[in-house]
Write an enzyme that holds these catalytic residues in place. Structure first.
Site: not given
Ligand code: NAD
Length: 371
Positions: A15, A75, A94, A96, A118, A270
């Site tokens: 990116r 990054k 970003y 972190h 973030e 992550d």
């Molecule tokens: N792998 C990647 O490339 C990548 C990219 C973007 C985001 N992410 C990750 O994805 C994850 C989700 O991000 P997001 O932006 O959707 O967050 P978000 O806060 O919008 O949503 C998270 C949801 O999880 C729910 N939750 C919490 N504990 C729970 C449980 N025990 N059971 C069921 N639901 C539960 C919350 O109520 C919330 O609605 C984060 O860890 C983020 O860092 C990863």
């Protein structure tokens, strides 16, 4: 203002922090944009595209950094980039920092003003500069899951929508936030049978309302998780507990209850992952199999779609970049408390409480520096 866009140097980061359209907006407001030659290539933006937008191309990375008042990145800065930062410069990217003590100290020693994408907040309680990447990852999760269900990938050989006369696959999304909603929406669009589990009733209400019963919403309990494990062809982990490692919601023992060749996509990898058997993978080798269950655990999913991700990121960051460039960081932050939440480091001082607490360093209220 002199704005610099260096080429990203972190491994497999394609990116770039600003699209040519973004550069054009800034230049149109009287700012100067210097782009390191080749910076946009990975995202499909050529040097000529930036030149056409009015930016200056600079092949020498040292000069890109040295002349800048505002440096835009994607990054967190790598050690050689931290060494290029100096007092009086503003860095917007970003960061972190809570997981990176050495980087935190390096940024403090640089004397620069460092704003993290973030930690910027929004009036609705969301994180507007994280959301675009969560949207990308959520949408990709279904693509990745559908591909992993194919026989050649170790999957059960199931087509998500089924065909007339053959039932569609069952997809469960755990966590109905930004990632989860986007994943669920894609799975619905492909014709799968979709269930979303969340701990938040307001969140489940929103989804129920928005999708008018086309996806099932279920309160997340141990029972609901066990049922999901038994019934699903594809489970997408999308939970987030802010400031904490992801809870391990599916244990290794539970894999034995899953259908052979079913798929787990752990987007929350992550934050440590929400399945006990998850370990981070890369786009080069995205999946592995444990007890007959395919795991997809790529930690930087948006990197695979660098062009879309770059455009989505610039759309979200541009209003903040414009404010920084037009007003300078102090006034821009003074005018917008949500933007001020992005200030992490200024002139050797740490202005983000969670990072200070994580490393036992002194914390200074951002408000005191903004004036
Ligand atoms: N792998 C990647 O490339 C990548 C990219 C973007 C985001 N992410 C990750 O994805 C994850 C989700 O991000 P997001 O932006 O959707 O967050 P978000 O806060 O919008 O949503 C998270 C949801 O999880 C729910 N939750 C919490 N504990 C729970 C449980 N025990 N059971 C069921 N639901 C539960 C919350 O109520 C919330 O609605 C984060 O860890 C983020 O860092 C990863």
């Amino acid at each position: 203002m002199q704005i610099a866009v260096p080429k990203e140097i972190k491994n497999h980061e394609y990116r770039v922090a600003l699209t040519p359209s973004g550069a054009r907006e800034l230049i149109g407001r009287g700012h100067a944009v210097v782009v390191q030659a080749g910076a946009g290539e990975g995202a499909g933006f050529s040097d000529a595209d930036y030149e056409a937008a009015g930016a200056r191309l600079e092949p020498d990375v040292a000069r890109v950094w040295a002349e800048a008042e505002l440096v835009l990145k994607v990054k967190e800065p790598q050690p050689e980039e931290v060494a290029r930062l100096s007092k009086g410069q503003t860095l917007f990217t970003y960061l972190h920092l809570a997981a990176e003590q050495e980087l935190t100290r390096g940024l403090m020693e640089s004397g620069a003003t460092c704003l993290a994408y973030e930690t910027i907040t929004a009036a609705d309680g969301g994180l507007p500069l994280l959301a675009p990447m969560s949207t990308v990852a959520g949408r990709m999760a279904v693509q990745a899951g559908a591909h992993s269900l194919e026989k050649a990938q170790g999957g059960a050989g199931v087509l998500l929508p089924g065909v007339p006369g053959v039932a569609p696959a069952r997809v469960t999304v755990i966590g109905g936030g930004v990632v989860g909603e986007n994943a669920a929406r894609m799975a619905l669009g492909l014709g799968a049978e979709v269930t979303v589990l969340d701990k938040s009733i307001p969140r489940l209400e929103t989804l129920d309302d928005r999708y008018q019963g086309r996806m099932k919403t279920v309160f997340s309990t141990a029972d609901a998780l066990e049922e999901a494990v038994r019934e699903s062809d594809l489970i997408i982990g999308a939970v987030l507990v802010p400031g904490a490692a992801a809870p391990k919601l599916i244990t290794r023992a539970m894999l034995a209850e899953m259908k052979p060749g079913s798929v787990l996509v752990d987007v929350a990898i992550d934050q440590g992952g929400c399945f006990e058997t998850s370990r981070p993978t890369t786009h080069a080798e995205p999946t592995y199999v444990v007890d007959g269950v395919v795991h997809y655990c790529v930690a930087n999913m948006p990197g695979a779609v660098a062009r879309t991700s770059t455009q989505a990121l610039t759309n979200a960051t541009l209003p903040f970049v414009v404010a920084l460039a037009d007003k300078g960081w102090q006034q821009a932050l003074a005018d917008d408390a949500h933007f001020a939440a992005g200030l992490n480091v200024h002139d050797g001082q740490l202005t983000y409480r969670a990072v200070a607490e994580a490393f036992g360093l002194e914390y200074v209220e951002a408000d005191r520096l903004i004036g």
